[in-house]
Design a protein around this motif. Structure first.
Motif, PDB file in Angstrom:
ATOM      1  N   LEU A 198       0.824  -1.208   0.000  1.00  0.00           N
ATOM      2  CA  LEU A 198       0.000   0.000   0.000  1.00  0.00           C
ATOM      3  C   LEU A 198       0.861   1.261   0.000  1.00  0.00           C
ATOM      4  O   LEU A 198       0.538   2.250  -0.661  1.00  0.00           O
ATOM      5  N   HIS A 199       1.966   1.221   0.754  1.00  0.00           N
ATOM      6  CA  HIS A 199       2.878   2.367   0.765  1.00  0.00           C
ATOM      7  C   HIS A 199       3.484   2.583  -0.627  1.00  0.00           C
ATOM      8  O   HIS A 199       3.559   3.716  -1.117  1.00  0.00           O
ATOM      9  N   HIS A 201       2.213   1.637  -3.449  1.00  0.00           N
ATOM     10  CA  HIS A 201       1.151   2.069  -4.362  1.00  0.00           C
ATOM     11  C   HIS A 201       0.887   3.569  -4.216  1.00  0.00           C
ATOM     12  O   HIS A 201       0.701   4.285  -5.212  1.00  0.00           O
ATOM     13  N   ALA A 202       0.879   4.051  -2.969  1.00  0.00           N
ATOM     14  CA  ALA A 202       0.679   5.485  -2.737  1.00  0.00           C
ATOM     15  C   ALA A 202       1.813   6.299  -3.338  1.00  0.00           C
ATOM     16  O   ALA A 202       1.599   7.359  -3.937  1.00  0.00           O
ATOM     17  N   ALA A 203       3.056   5.818  -3.176  1.00  0.00           N
ATOM     18  CA  ALA A 203       4.207   6.509  -3.754  1.00  0.00           C
ATOM     19  C   ALA A 203       4.133   6.521  -5.273  1.00  0.00           C
ATOM     20  O   ALA A 203       4.488   7.513  -5.921  1.00  0.00           O
ATOM     21  N   LEU A 204       3.671   5.401  -5.847  1.00  0.00           N
ATOM     22  CA  LEU A 204       3.518   5.319  -7.299  1.00  0.00           C
ATOM     23  C   LEU A 204       2.509   6.343  -7.801  1.00  0.00           C
ATOM     24  O   LEU A 204       2.743   7.044  -8.787  1.00  0.00           O
ATOM     25  N   ARG A 205       1.373   6.437  -7.112  1.00  0.00           N
ATOM     26  CA  ARG A 205       0.359   7.420  -7.505  1.00  0.00           C
ATOM     27  C   ARG A 205       0.883   8.838  -7.389  1.00  0.00           C
ATOM     28  O   ARG A 205       0.675   9.672  -8.274  1.00  0.00           O
ATOM     29  N   GLN A 206       1.586   9.120  -6.284  1.00  0.00           N
ATOM     30  CA  GLN A 206       2.094  10.474  -6.068  1.00  0.00           C
ATOM     31  C   GLN A 206       3.140  10.840  -7.123  1.00  0.00           C
ATOM     32  O   GLN A 206       3.162  11.956  -7.644  1.00  0.00           O
ATOM     33  N   GLN A 207       4.009   9.884  -7.462  1.00  0.00           N
ATOM     34  CA  GLN A 207       5.024  10.144  -8.479  1.00  0.00           C
ATOM     35  C   GLN A 207       4.375  10.373  -9.839  1.00  0.00           C
ATOM     36  O   GLN A 207       4.776  11.265 -10.599  1.00  0.00           O
ATOM     37  N   ALA A 208       3.366   9.578 -10.171  1.00  0.00           N
ATOM     38  CA  ALA A 208       2.673   9.729 -11.447  1.00  0.00           C
ATOM     39  C   ALA A 208       1.993  11.095 -11.536  1.00  0.00           C
ATOM     40  O   ALA A 208       2.057  11.772 -12.576  1.00  0.00           O
ATOM     41  N   LEU A 209       1.367  11.525 -10.432  1.00  0.00           N
ATOM     42  CA  LEU A 209       0.714  12.831 -10.428  1.00  0.00           C
ATOM     43  C   LEU A 209       1.738  13.948 -10.578  1.00  0.00           C
ATOM     44  O   LEU A 209       1.503  14.952 -11.255  1.00  0.00           O
TER      45      LEU A 209
END
Length: 293
Positions: A74-75, A77-85
């Motif tokens: 989950l951590h 995944h959150a980092a992946l989303r933040q980097q993509a944004l």
């Protein structure tokens, strides 16, 4: 297997909050939805994650072992989303900056602290280089920004902005070097001893003052050689004060110490992102004045 972030989230929240109902309230979902998600995760894992025989479900031994792995997923995944944004917004994924050892600023660590808070996902590489090496690292793409001794004129592909303040260079020897005992050193006396001179990887500087000359690509290495009494060297005064550990003696020589200014440089063709632009703006106001005396 384990391809549902919602199932992992339900599992972690249920384990942390102590019940499926509490997890459901936290996630804004129905209890049946959370229970079904966890049941599907147990099917995928092939093990029971909770013991449901008690009034409140408790983690099984297998569930306890898998919990930390689920939290890690989950951590990530959150980092992946933040980097993509961040990338969608134009933020660069990495940034390289090459700094001259002549640059010293008490505000630099504070600046990096603010930088880390503002761009938490960016990969930063800090390099050390002097003169032509700074420009070579920019042209190679290894670095996007550089701080170097002002050159006066640059080739057409380089953008340069003067940084406020100035720094100082002085001549030093080790405490046990013969010149350390001389009250006033002249050029003839310097010529009788080995010079320790800066030489970049890109090009060595011609015309040393001393016939016996040792070359090194960084001022910190020159400082180490000077402290071991191998010769005399021109060094940034802040570097000598901070890393000389009382082993260096500043020579009293005509026209020394010398003041020098610094430039912030980057390639005109470089497509600088928000992080680089922010750093340029901040470095242009980073004071680095060192007294010349």
């Amino acid at each position: 297997m384990f391809n549902s972030i919602d199932s992992l989230t339900a599992f972690v929240h249920a384990a942390q909050l102590g019940s499926f109902s509490a997890a459901a309230r936290h996630m804004g979902k129905s209890q049946s939805t959370v229970s079904e998600a966890i049941s599907q995760l147990e099917i995928d894992a092939g093990v029971a994650l909770f013991d449901r025989r008690t009034r409140q479900p408790t983690l099984t031994a297998a569930g306890a072992r898998l919990l930390s792995h689920a939290q890690h997923v989950l951590h990530s995944h959150a980092a992946l989303r933040q980097q993509a944004l961040a990338l969608q917004g134009g933020e660069e994924a990495q940034l390289g900056i090459v700094l001259s050892d002549t640059f010293q600023s008490q505000a630099f660590e504070t600046l990096l602290t603010a930088f880390a808070e503002r761009f938490p996902l960016l990969s930063l590489e800090c390099l050390v280089g002097e003169d032509d090496d700074v420009l070579a690292l920019l042209r190679s793409g290894r670095a996007q920004l550089g701080v170097m001794r002002a050159q006066g004129r640059y080739q057409a592909d380089v953008s340069a902005q003067a940084m406020p303040g100035q720094t100082a260079m002085a001549l030093y020897v080790g405490a046990e070097h013969p010149l350390a005992q001389v009250a006033q050193v002249d050029e003839a006396q310097l010529l009788q001893h080995r010079e320790l001179r800066l030489s970049t990887y890109t090009s060595s500087q011609a015309g040393p003052h001393s016939p016996r000359c040792w070359l090194a690509p960084s001022y910190l290495l020159l400082l180490e050689l000077t402290a071991r009494n191998f010769g005399w060297a021109a060094l940034p005064t802040w570097l000598a004060a901070q890393f000389g550990h009382g082993q260096l003696v500043q020579l009293k020589t005509a026209n020394w110490p010398q003041a020098t200014t610094l430039d912030l440089v980057w390639l005109r063709t470089a497509q600088l992102g928000p992080a680089a632009c922010w750093l340029i703006e901040q470095l242009q106001h980073a004071g680095h004045t060192v007294a010349v005396r």
